[in-house]
Design a protein around this motif. Structure first.
Motif, PDB file in Angstrom:
ATOM      1  N   SER A 153       0.822  -1.209   0.000  1.00 24.06           N
ATOM      2  CA  SER A 153       0.000   0.000   0.000  1.00 24.06           C
ATOM      3  C   SER A 153       0.857   1.261   0.000  1.00 24.06           C
ATOM      4  CB  SER A 153      -0.919   0.028   1.230  1.00 24.06           C
ATOM      5  OG  SER A 153      -1.716  -1.143   1.296  1.00 24.06           O
ATOM      6  N   VAL A 154       0.314   2.310  -0.621  1.00 24.10           N
ATOM      7  CA  VAL A 154       0.895   3.653  -0.589  1.00 24.10           C
ATOM      8  C   VAL A 154      -0.211   4.610  -0.178  1.00 24.10           C
ATOM      9  CG1 VAL A 154       2.086   5.463  -1.886  1.00 24.10           C
ATOM     10  CG2 VAL A 154       2.461   3.064  -2.487  1.00 24.10           C
ATOM     11  N   PHE A 155       0.096   5.541   0.717  1.00 25.98           N
ATOM     12  CA  PHE A 155      -0.892   6.516   1.171  1.00 25.98           C
ATOM     13  C   PHE A 155      -0.462   7.925   0.794  1.00 25.98           C
ATOM     14  CE2 PHE A 155      -2.273   3.078   3.857  1.00 25.98           C
ATOM     15  CZ  PHE A 155      -3.634   3.297   3.958  1.00 25.98           C
ATOM     16  N   ILE A 156      -1.421   8.694   0.313  1.00 28.90           N
ATOM     17  CA  ILE A 156      -1.212  10.131   0.098  1.00 28.90           C
ATOM     18  C   ILE A 156      -2.282  10.847   0.910  1.00 28.90           C
ATOM     19  CG2 ILE A 156      -1.223  12.005  -1.585  1.00 28.90           C
ATOM     20  CD1 ILE A 156      -0.159  10.036  -3.631  1.00 28.90           C
ATOM     21  N   ALA A 157      -1.845  11.527   1.951  1.00 29.86           N
ATOM     22  CA  ALA A 157      -2.768  12.154   2.907  1.00 29.86           C
ATOM     23  C   ALA A 157      -2.806  13.655   2.661  1.00 29.86           C
ATOM     24  CB  ALA A 157      -2.329  11.851   4.343  1.00 29.86           C
ATOM     25  N   ASN A 158      -3.908  14.112   2.094  1.00 30.26           N
ATOM     26  CA  ASN A 158      -4.110  15.552   1.898  1.00 30.26           C
ATOM     27  C   ASN A 158      -5.456  15.877   2.507  1.00 30.26           C
ATOM     28  OD1 ASN A 158      -5.412  17.796  -0.087  1.00 30.26           O
ATOM     29  ND2 ASN A 158      -3.254  18.169   0.292  1.00 30.26           N
ATOM     30  N   THR A 159      -5.461  16.367   3.732  1.00 26.72           N
ATOM     31  CA  THR A 159      -6.713  16.551   4.466  1.00 26.72           C
ATOM     32  C   THR A 159      -7.293  17.941   4.238  1.00 26.72           C
ATOM     33  OG1 THR A 159      -5.420  17.148   6.424  1.00 26.72           O
ATOM     34  CG2 THR A 159      -6.116  14.873   6.229  1.00 26.72           C
ATOM     35  N   SER A 160      -8.517  18.153   4.723  1.00 27.30           N
ATOM     36  CA  SER A 160      -9.262  19.371   4.420  1.00 27.30           C
ATOM     37  C   SER A 160      -8.647  20.621   5.037  1.00 27.30           C
ATOM     38  CB  SER A 160     -10.714  19.229   4.905  1.00 27.30           C
ATOM     39  OG  SER A 160     -10.745  18.887   6.273  1.00 27.30           O
ATOM     40  N   ASN A 161      -7.796  20.466   6.077  1.00 28.30           N
ATOM     41  CA  ASN A 161      -7.188  21.646   6.674  1.00 28.30           C
ATOM     42  C   ASN A 161      -5.834  21.984   6.054  1.00 28.30           C
ATOM     43  OD1 ASN A 161      -5.980  19.363   7.735  1.00 28.30           O
ATOM     44  ND2 ASN A 161      -5.522  20.336   9.699  1.00 28.30           N
ATOM     45  N   MET A 162      -5.410  21.217   5.036  1.00 23.36           N
ATOM     46  CA  MET A 162      -4.190  21.546   4.310  1.00 23.36           C
ATOM     47  C   MET A 162      -4.528  22.527   3.190  1.00 23.36           C
ATOM     48  SD  MET A 162      -2.254  17.851   4.061  1.00 23.36           S
ATOM     49  CE  MET A 162      -1.582  17.061   5.523  1.00 23.36           C
ATOM     50  N   PRO A 163      -3.541  23.248   2.649  1.00 27.49           N
ATOM     51  CA  PRO A 163      -3.816  24.217   1.576  1.00 27.49           C
ATOM     52  C   PRO A 163      -4.556  23.585   0.406  1.00 27.49           C
ATOM     53  CG  PRO A 163      -1.587  24.496   2.396  1.00 27.49           C
ATOM     54  CD  PRO A 163      -2.135  23.277   3.070  1.00 27.49           C
ATOM     55  N   VAL A 164      -5.583  24.288  -0.092  1.00 26.23           N
ATOM     56  CA  VAL A 164      -6.458  23.699  -1.110  1.00 26.23           C
ATOM     57  C   VAL A 164      -5.718  23.424  -2.416  1.00 26.23           C
ATOM     58  CG1 VAL A 164      -8.565  24.677  -0.162  1.00 26.23           C
ATOM     59  CG2 VAL A 164      -7.242  26.001  -1.814  1.00 26.23           C
ATOM     60  N   ALA A 165      -4.694  24.205  -2.734  1.00 24.30           N
ATOM     61  CA  ALA A 165      -3.989  24.026  -4.007  1.00 24.30           C
ATOM     62  C   ALA A 165      -3.348  22.650  -4.115  1.00 24.30           C
ATOM     63  CB  ALA A 165      -2.931  25.113  -4.178  1.00 24.30           C
ATOM     64  N   ALA A 166      -2.972  22.072  -2.970  1.00 25.45           N
ATOM     65  CA  ALA A 166      -2.272  20.783  -2.989  1.00 25.45           C
ATOM     66  C   ALA A 166      -3.197  19.619  -3.311  1.00 25.45           C
ATOM     67  CB  ALA A 166      -1.583  20.551  -1.648  1.00 25.45           C
ATOM     68  N   ARG A 167      -4.513  19.852  -3.333  1.00 26.18           N
ATOM     69  CA  ARG A 167      -5.431  18.744  -3.625  1.00 26.18           C
ATOM     70  C   ARG A 167      -5.248  18.236  -5.052  1.00 26.18           C
ATOM     71  NH1 ARG A 167     -10.947  21.027  -0.682  1.00 26.18           N
ATOM     72  NH2 ARG A 167      -9.988  21.314   1.371  1.00 26.18           N
ATOM     73  N   GLU A 168      -5.102  19.158  -5.989  1.00 26.47           N
ATOM     74  CA  GLU A 168      -4.897  18.744  -7.369  1.00 26.47           C
ATOM     75  C   GLU A 168      -3.587  17.990  -7.505  1.00 26.47           C
ATOM     76  OE1 GLU A 168      -5.146  20.644 -11.824  1.00 26.47           O
ATOM     77  OE2 GLU A 168      -4.282  21.843 -10.226  1.00 26.47           O
ATOM     78  N   ALA A 169      -2.540  18.482  -6.843  1.00 25.53           N
ATOM     79  CA  ALA A 169      -1.244  17.808  -6.914  1.00 25.53           C
ATOM     80  C   ALA A 169      -1.333  16.397  -6.359  1.00 25.53           C
ATOM     81  CB  ALA A 169      -0.200  18.612  -6.138  1.00 25.53           C
ATOM     82  N   SER A 170      -2.141  16.191  -5.316  1.00 25.47           N
ATOM     83  CA  SER A 170      -2.192  14.882  -4.665  1.00 25.47           C
ATOM     84  C   SER A 170      -2.740  13.807  -5.599  1.00 25.47           C
ATOM     85  CB  SER A 170      -3.025  14.951  -3.375  1.00 25.47           C
ATOM     86  OG  SER A 170      -4.385  15.222  -3.658  1.00 25.47           O
ATOM     87  N   VAL A 171      -3.778  14.116  -6.390  1.00 22.42           N
ATOM     88  CA  VAL A 171      -4.344  13.088  -7.263  1.00 22.42           C
ATOM     89  C   VAL A 171      -3.391  12.759  -8.414  1.00 22.42           C
ATOM     90  CG1 VAL A 171      -6.739  13.610  -6.676  1.00 22.42           C
ATOM     91  CG2 VAL A 171      -5.691  14.754  -8.619  1.00 22.42           C
TER      92      VAL A 171
END
Length: 584
Positions: free
Chosen positions: A286-304
């Motif tokens: 398994s690999v996890f990428i944790a980008n939660t709702s209190n992190m900067p919104v711009a990083a959400r696109e990068a995470s996927v």
């Protein structure tokens, strides 16, 4: 000399820099004295619009912006499996050791461990001719995963030298090809799909262990699917179940803007779980990428895009990879916020006009492919994304844009969730375009899958039609055949589709067990209607003892279900024969 510009304006996660002539779109930059990581998303003359992947609080106009000349890239090599990254591939456990439990701004560390030695075994000899994607060596990344070292995609030629069997760090060269030193890792831009030789039609399903998916709405290996549902319908639970129990070689879990407690719960449970097929810890695949709702919104696109790049990398080794994203709605909301700050012309409900194309660029990277390189191999990347429509309104833009690109829909139903029906996938609104592709595979497991699936689906559809009538006249006013249809439909719902996620036996249903369960209900249906037409009273059919065995068949252990199901079918035949003898 290091190239740099200066901050001209700041608007939340967006920074406009000037004096940055020559900067390119999607180039990574470091913003401010703390060198926050950002990515250029727009360029006009000597000004650039930067989305910053860290908190911009405290930045000041006039601070420097450093140019790197490189796109946002993923480090790909041994050490990815078992890792927990944030959206831009910073290893969170390492950051915790450096800075404590809160991620400080400007903290930087290598995604892959530089000091860990890996046992390398060469697969080529000096003098061999190699090309992009060829295997040159292998390391045992975990007990479950062999990590193949591949020739970088821009390299080809004659192997001049290859390291002998031994332990090396990822920074030590393990081969030299036409004067180019090859290490055990390389970088790849996250927004650029990795190439392959040929995309194939999937003829084999990715077995998830959920009967409603595997039997009614299968997803092929390399497929793409969406799980939309309102609050509390079980999107996260379903996605976690898929990653824990599906028959994928490697799973990648992306928490894209989800609540921190949900991500923490997922990580906590995964660390303790074992893979039921091998008995090894589940984290070893398994690999996890944790980008939660209190992190900067711009990083959400990068995470996927970071997650899908890692998935393509293991696909290129010939593995079947499952990637789940929870949830793409949070990513879309981040796009809407950034688009608004850029003062772009909004589309429906304020989402940017490019919402559909951006979602497609993510889902279209799934697929079953012939990979580049030798030896010849086939790998797959299956993508399943959760969607969180407000108020369970599937007509909202994100759900509709997603439906245009996916080929399977698992629609979660609020009413089913409230009735504690797990998984709460509505069989009337869900669909799969992979049914015809995997029909032959299912038929090879035993029985005519197409006819059996169609028969059970028609029973459920007939039940939905009768429910409208029941609301008007009540159940007692229905003819006996319709009452029997309702009873058989209840058996399909409760005894077949409903599963206990906490049961060690029922949480995962192997394909053969799923087929036998469907056959048992189909057999009961045929005998019941035949008996009803021959004069057997409906009450006697509804109170048959064999129904108790049918209700408990989901608890039959894997190792002896074939014999057990045959006994149930024999009991059905015997009991109906006795009923027919009574009416003579």
């Amino acid at each position: 000399m290091e190239k740099k510009g200066v901050i001209y304006r700041i608007s939340g996660p967006l920074v406009i820099a000037e004096n940055v002539k020559g900067v390119g779109v999607y180039e990574v930059v470091e913003v401010g004295e703390e060198r926050l990581i950002g990515e250029v998303i727009g360029v006009e003359q000597d000004r650039a619009v930067i989305q910053v992947y860290e908190d911009t609080t405290g930045l000041k106009i006039g601070e420097p912006v450093y140019l790197t000349g490189q796109p946002l890239s993923a480090e790909l090599g041994p050490g990815l499996i078992t890792s927990i990254f944030d959206g831009i591939q910073r290893p969170l456990p390492v950051i915790q050791e450096l800075a404590g439990i809160f991620v400080r701004k400007g903290v930087k560390t290598s995604p892959l461990p530089r000091n860990k030695k890996w046992d390398f075994k060469p697969l080529v000899k000096p003098g061999a001719k190699v090309g992009p994607g060829d295997f040159i060596g292998v390391v045992k990344e975990t007990e479950l995963i062999s990590h193949y070292i591949m020739v970088p995609l821009e390299t080809r030629g004659i192997v001049e030298w290859v390291a002998g069997e031994g332990s090396y760090t990822i920074e030590e060269p393990v081969a030299k090809i036409n004067g180019v030193e090859v290490k055990m890792y390389h970088k790849w831009p996250v927004r650029k799909p990795r190439p392959f030789t040929e995309k194939l039609d999937s003829r084999e399903p990715l077995v998830t262990g959920l009967r409603v998916i595997d039997f009614f709405f299968p997803i092929g290996k390399g497929g793409k699917a969406a799980i939309p549902g309102g609050f509390g319908t079980g999107k996260t639970v379903t996605l976690q179940g898929l990653t824990k129990r599906s028959e994928a070689d490697i799973t990648i879990y992306i928490g894209c803007g989800e609540r921190g407690n949900e991500m923490a719960d997922a990580l906590h449970s995964f660390i303790k779980l074992t893979d039921f097929r091998t008995g090894r810890p589940l984290m070893e695949r398994s690999v996890f990428i944790a980008n939660t709702s209190n992190m900067p919104v711009a990083a959400r696109e990068a995470s996927v895009f970071m997650g899908v790049t890692i998935g393509e990398y293991y696909r290129d080794m010939g593995y079947n990879v499952l990637l789940v994203a929870d949830s793409t709605s949070r990513w879309a909301e981040a796009m809407r916020e950034i688009s608004g700050r850029l003062e772009e012309l909004p589309g429906e409900e304020g989402f940017p006009a490019y919402l559909g194309s951006r979602l497609a660029s993510f889902y279209e990277r799934s697929g079953l492919v012939k990979t580049i390189g030798e030896p010849p191999r086939v790998g797959s990347l299956t993508i399943i994304g959760a969607v969180s429509p407000p108020g369970a309104d599937f007509s909202e833009p994100v759900t509709q844009a997603t439906l245009r690109v996916v080929r399977a829909l698992y629609a979660l139903d609020v009413n089913l969730a409230y009735r504690r029906h797990y998984p709460a996938i509505n069989w009337l609104t869900s669909y799969s375009l992979y049914v015809e592709h995997v029909k032959e595979w299912w038929s090879e497991q035993g029985g005519d899958y197409g006819l059996l699936r169609e028969k059970l689906m028609s029973i459920l559809q007939k039940e939905a039609e009768l429910e409208e009538l029941v609301r008007l006249v009540g159940t007692e006013a229905l003819p006996a055949e319709d009452k029997l249809t309702l009873e058989v439909a209840r058996m399909v719902r409760e005894d077949f589709l409903q599963q206990d996620a906490f049961s060690p036996v029922d949480a995962f249903s192997p394909p053969l067990k799923t087929l036998y369960m469907a056959k048992v209900i189909s057999l009961f249906h045929d005998y019941a209607f035949d008996a009803l037409r021959k004069g057997v009273a409906l009450e006697k059919i509804l109170t048959m003892k064999v129904k108790e065995k049918i209700a408990r068949m989901k608890d039959i252990p894997v190792f002896d279900y074939e014999k057990a199901f045959q006994e149930i079918m024999d009991d059905i035949k015997k009991e109906f024969e006795l009923l027919l003898q009574e009416v003579g």
